[in-house]
Design an enzyme around this catalytic site. Structure first.
Site, short mmCIF file in Angstrom:
data_model
loop_
_atom_site.label_atom_id
_atom_site.label_comp_id
_atom_site.label_asym_id
_atom_site.label_seq_id
_atom_site.Cartn_x
_atom_site.Cartn_y
_atom_site.Cartn_z
N ALA A 77 4.04 2.74 -6.92
CA ALA A 77 5.53 2.63 -6.61
C ALA A 77 5.92 0.91 -6.94
CB ALA A 77 5.88 2.88 -5.37
N THR A 78 6.97 1.08 -7.48
CA THR A 78 7.39 -0.55 -7.63
C THR A 78 8.90 -0.90 -7.62
OG1 THR A 78 7.63 0.00 -9.94
CG2 THR A 78 5.67 -0.90 -9.69
N THR A 79 8.98 -2.03 -7.54
CA THR A 79 10.29 -3.08 -7.36
C THR A 79 11.12 -2.85 -6.25
OG1 THR A 79 10.06 -2.82 -9.87
CG2 THR A 79 12.11 -3.92 -9.00
#
Lengths: 288, 232
Positions: free
Chosen positions: A70-72
């Site tokens: 999962a990112t940002t």
């Protein structure tokens, strides 16, 4: 005090106010960072060994069995507090594993935590950290200071360094109200804790989000402006990073946006985000 | 040559019970009672730092009297029990019944096996969705548990104080009514204790009125325990 078969075990007595330490004593199998960390025998460790390269970044080959990442997450201060926002995408290699994962949570009533990295570890880490703060508060009768919370989180992160070295990285972003001001803390996998001025971003889209924030962030702005800035930064990240989602208006899936101010943590409702995006959208169409 | 003195087991148990009872009765009393708005906990307590009431989990709280060092260890162990259980399973899987059972076993083991029995009397309270599902587990110095009553009086309350609660409690009590009932139950016993928590005439108190008060708020969705500044 505890020889009864169903009584409280001896490990439940004694000093200490940390749940993580207690967990290591009382339930070694469940301790952070879990069985896979040392022996690679656990499910997490095994998956990591198989898909370590896929797990590191969205650009790596999505090896079968690699866990989703999962990112940002972005966080920025404004006049009376801070806003933290995270997109809703989880990926395995080049594939989208989830469109509606949540990466920003309340750590307690006064603190927001966002996580980038392996999704499964992130969820475990949030549960553990929420409980760590609650546990301390219940035992001591008073909540940890904001710096204390950041230091606890740093220690928990440092505990999973070995997993991080295998490619199973999880990195948090912490934002909280310390009684007088909102403060943001970023971390690295070794447990380094860095207090950030004004704004911070983590995850694969962080570079692009930071570029956006650098130009748009105004520490004296209103909450409404700060929410719009956070959304813009996520959209800018999504524009250039395949692992970051923008806003999925067709499905009504909005980023998770949290506010922390003198009244504590609150999640910004989706209709407020929709209104902020409408205003933003008009300006964007004129000049993307 | 001397023979070891024979003491019948009945006498040993009786001596231990008397010892523990005396220790508990020295403590200033605490009450727990179910009301329409939640479960009210109140203790006569002149110390700000040494607390007798505590949050345990989302909808569970703890009240105790007796030796502070002993019930504080039990309180912390209870929080650890609840948090570990909720972490291993789910938050809804933590129940007052489970914790009261663990306390009972622990206290009972100490009563018969330890050099000295624990001088504590405690209650584990749980607020339900409605008043019929409220639970008050009352654990005594010997590990005996009861949960028949929706209220409990702990420690050195006077017989009159106990009677006031026994006769005055009924379902649907408002918070204010429960507050005055608690005051009746506590006040008469409040100054019969000798020593524990006495603050040398200083006005320092758990609350402004000399009571430490907590409420498990029925309408709350998350952590239901709230501290109140004084008896309602």
């Amino acid at each position: 005090m505890s020889r009864a078969p169903d009584g409280l075990p001896a490990t439940y007595f004694g000093p200490g106010n940390s749940f993580v330490e207690f967990l290591g004593r009382a339930a070694p199998g469940a301790r952070w960072p879990f069985a896979g960390a040392t022996g690679a025998t656990g499910v997490i460790g095994a998956a990591g060994a198989a898909g370590a390269t896929g797990a590191v970044g969205p650009t790596g080959a999505g090896a079968p069995g690699a866990p989703p990442t999962a990112t940002t997450i972005v966080a920025l201060t404004y006049k009376d507090g801070l806003v933290m926002a995270g997109d809703r995408r989880a990926t395995v290699g080049h594939q989208i594993a989830s469109r509606d994962i949540e990466k920003v949570y309340p750590a307690d009533a006064w603190t927001a935590i966002g996580l980038a990295g392996v999704a499964g570890l992130s969820i475990q880490l949030v549960r553990l950290f929420q409980l760590e703060l609650e546990h301390y508060e219940k035992i001591e009768g008073i909540a940890l200071s904001l710096s204390g919370k950041a230091n606890r989180l740093a220690a928990i992160i440092a505990g999973q360094l070995e997993l991080a070295m295998k490619g199973l990285v999880v990195v948090p972003l912490l934002g909280g109200w310390d009684g007088a001001a909102a403060r943001i803390f970023a971390f690295d996998v070794t447990g380094g804790s860095y207090e950030e001025r004004d704004y911070a971003a983590i995850g694969s889209g962080a570079v692009f989000a930071k570029g956006s924030l650098k130009k748009l962030h105004n520490p004296a702005a209103s909450a409404r402006t700060a929410i719009r800035t956070a959304l813009t930064a996520l959209i800018d990240a999504a524009d250039d990073d395949a692992a970051t989602a923008g806003v999925d208006q067709a499905r009504d899936i909005y980023p998770v946006v949290a506010r922390v101010d003198a009244r504590g943590y609150s999640r910004v409702p989706d209709d407020e985000l929709a209104r902020a995006l409408e205003r933003r959208g008009e300006a964007r169409r004129a000049r993307p | 040559m001397t023979m070891p003195l024979y003491v019948p087991p009945e006498q040993i148990i009786k001596d231990r019970a008397d010892f523990a009872k005396r220790g508990v009765a020295r403590g200033r009393p605490a009450v727990v009672l179910s009301t329409a708005d939640g479960v009210l906990l109140a203790a006569a307590n002149t110390s700000r730092a040494l607390r007798k009431l505590s949050e345990i989990y989302d909808r569970m709280a703890f009240a105790a009297v007796g030796k502070w060092s002993e019930f504080e260890a039990l309180r912390v162990a209870g929080i650890r029990y609840a948090d570990l259980r909720g972490y291993s399973y789910d938050r809804t899987d933590v129940t007052a019944r489970g914790l009261a059972g663990a306390y009972a076993q622990t206290i009972a083991a100490a009563f018969t096996g330890d050099p000295k029995p624990l001088e504590v009397e405690l209650a584990v309270a749980e607020v339900g969705a409605s008043q019929v599902s409220d639970a008050v587990f009352h654990v005594r110095f010997d590990g005996s548990v009861s949960d028949e009553l929706p209220w409990a009086v702990l420690g050195g309350a006077t017989p009159a104080g106990r009677q006031a609660l026994a006769e005055g409690w009924r379902p649907g009590l408002s918070l204010a009514q429960a507050g005055s009932l608690a005051r009746l139950a506590l006040a008469e016993g409040a100054f019969s204790g000798n020593g524990e928590g006495r603050a040398g005439g200083a006005a320092a108190a758990g609350g402004d009125d000399g009571y430490e008060v907590g409420l498990l708020v029925r309408a709350s969705s998350g952590r239901a325990f709230a501290r109140l500044g004084s008896l309602p």
